[in-house]
Design a protein around this motif. Sequence first.
Motif, mmCIF file in Angstrom:
data_model
loop_
_atom_site.group_PDB
_atom_site.id
_atom_site.type_symbol
_atom_site.label_atom_id
_atom_site.label_comp_id
_atom_site.label_asym_id
_atom_site.label_seq_id
_atom_site.Cartn_x
_atom_site.Cartn_y
_atom_site.Cartn_z
ATOM 1 N N ASP A 36 0.870 -1.181 0.000
ATOM 2 C CA ASP A 36 0.000 0.000 0.000
ATOM 3 C C ASP A 36 0.902 1.225 0.000
ATOM 4 O O ASP A 36 1.721 1.402 0.881
ATOM 5 N N ASN A 37 0.767 2.088 -0.989
ATOM 6 C CA ASN A 37 1.656 3.239 -1.116
ATOM 7 C C ASN A 37 1.171 4.484 -0.401
ATOM 8 O O ASN A 37 1.757 5.535 -0.535
ATOM 9 N N THR A 38 0.102 4.378 0.385
ATOM 10 C CA THR A 38 -0.380 5.563 1.088
ATOM 11 C C THR A 38 0.566 5.902 2.219
ATOM 12 O O THR A 38 1.066 5.031 2.911
ATOM 13 N N SER A 39 0.833 7.182 2.388
ATOM 14 C CA SER A 39 1.744 7.594 3.455
ATOM 15 C C SER A 39 1.021 7.730 4.777
ATOM 16 O O SER A 39 1.637 7.693 5.827
ATOM 17 N N GLU A 40 -0.295 7.865 4.757
ATOM 18 C CA GLU A 40 -1.072 8.012 5.982
ATOM 19 C C GLU A 40 -1.617 6.648 6.383
ATOM 20 O O GLU A 40 -2.617 6.179 5.867
ATOM 21 N N LYS A 41 -0.944 5.984 7.324
ATOM 22 C CA LYS A 41 -1.298 4.619 7.666
ATOM 23 C C LYS A 41 -2.567 4.515 8.490
ATOM 24 O O LYS A 41 -3.145 3.461 8.586
ATOM 25 N N SER A 42 -3.019 5.604 9.102
ATOM 26 C CA SER A 42 -4.236 5.540 9.903
ATOM 27 C C SER A 42 -5.461 5.937 9.081
ATOM 28 O O SER A 42 -6.481 6.306 9.626
ATOM 29 N N ALA A 43 -5.367 5.847 7.755
ATOM 30 C CA ALA A 43 -6.460 6.278 6.884
ATOM 31 C C ALA A 43 -7.622 5.290 6.847
ATOM 32 O O ALA A 43 -8.661 5.596 6.313
ATOM 33 N N PHE A 44 -7.471 4.098 7.417
ATOM 34 C CA PHE A 44 -8.542 3.115 7.402
ATOM 35 C C PHE A 44 -9.647 3.517 8.357
ATOM 36 O O PHE A 44 -9.406 4.086 9.408
ATOM 37 N N SER A 45 -10.869 3.183 7.990
ATOM 38 C CA SER A 45 -11.989 3.437 8.890
ATOM 39 C C SER A 45 -11.892 2.486 10.077
ATOM 40 O O SER A 45 -11.162 1.499 10.034
ATOM 41 N N ALA A 46 -12.641 2.759 11.117
ATOM 42 C CA ALA A 46 -12.616 1.924 12.321
ATOM 43 C C ALA A 46 -12.975 0.478 11.987
ATOM 44 O O ALA A 46 -12.398 -0.457 12.535
ATOM 45 N N GLU A 47 -13.935 0.278 11.055
ATOM 46 C CA GLU A 47 -14.334 -1.091 10.701
ATOM 47 C C GLU A 47 -13.209 -1.829 9.992
ATOM 48 O O GLU A 47 -13.016 -3.021 10.164
ATOM 49 N N ASP A 48 -12.446 -1.108 9.141
ATOM 50 C CA ASP A 48 -11.382 -1.740 8.374
ATOM 51 C C ASP A 48 -10.169 -2.087 9.227
ATOM 52 O O ASP A 48 -9.373 -2.924 8.850
ATOM 53 N N GLN A 49 -10.006 -1.428 10.366
ATOM 54 C CA GLN A 49 -8.826 -1.681 11.178
ATOM 55 C C GLN A 49 -8.933 -2.991 11.960
ATOM 56 O O GLN A 49 -7.938 -3.551 12.359
ATOM 57 N N ARG A 50 -10.099 -3.480 12.202
ATOM 58 C CA ARG A 50 -10.348 -4.783 12.820
ATOM 59 C C ARG A 50 -9.472 -5.050 14.038
ATOM 60 O O ARG A 50 -8.419 -5.655 13.948
ATOM 61 N N LEU A 51 -9.958 -4.649 15.173
ATOM 62 C CA LEU A 51 -9.257 -4.830 16.437
ATOM 63 C C LEU A 51 -9.385 -6.273 16.911
ATOM 64 O O LEU A 51 -10.478 -6.836 16.927
ATOM 65 N N LEU A 52 -8.268 -6.855 17.281
ATOM 66 C CA LEU A 52 -8.232 -8.197 17.853
ATOM 67 C C LEU A 52 -7.705 -8.051 19.278
ATOM 68 O O LEU A 52 -6.664 -7.434 19.494
ATOM 69 N N THR A 53 -8.429 -8.601 20.239
ATOM 70 C CA THR A 53 -8.021 -8.504 21.643
ATOM 71 C C THR A 53 -7.784 -9.903 22.191
ATOM 72 O O THR A 53 -8.608 -10.792 22.008
#
Length: 160
Positions: A36-53
Motif C-alpha cells: 500500500d503506497n499511502t503515506s497516511e497509515k491511519s487512513a482506514f476506517s474503524a471497521e477496516d482496522q479490525r481490532l483483535l483482543t
Amino acid sequence: LEIPLRHKVTGTVLDAQGEPLPNARIEMRRVALLGDNTSEKSAFSAEDQRLLTLETNAEGVFTAWLEPKWEYDIVVSPSTSTNAPRGIFSLAPGEQELTLMLPEPMLIYGSVLDATLQGQANLLIEVHETFRNERRVIGEARTGADGMFRLIAPAAAPKE
C-alpha cells in the motif's frame, strides 16, 4: 468466494527486566497492507482496522491468527498488579514470532486541588504519547477522595 489464509503469530510479553508478564491484555489493530503506497497509515476506517483482543497466558505467551500481508499496531496493557507500563509496538507483514519487551516504568503521582486547596475526587488523569500521528493513552489513573493520584507510565528513553 475467496477466504484469505491467515498465519500463526506467537509472541511473548516481557517486563523491563525480561520476566514474562501473565494476563497482559494485547490489542492488535491492522493498519497497512503490504504494498500500500499511502503515506497516511491511519487512513482506514474503524471497521477496516479490525481490532483483535487477546491475553497472555501464565508464561506471558500469546497466539494470534493474522492476515500475512498486513502491518499491525500492538498495544500491551499489563495487569495493574505488575506495576509495568503499557507498551506500543508494530508487527511487520509476515512476522511470525515476536518478543515484546515493555519499557522501564516511571511512577507519576500528585494531587488535583481546587482554588480553596480542596482535593478533587474521581478525575481522570492521562499520559499520552504520539504514535503514527495519533495520541495514545500510555498511563491513566483516577484521583481519590483526597484528590491524590498515582499512575505508571513508560519512562523516557535515554538520549544518545
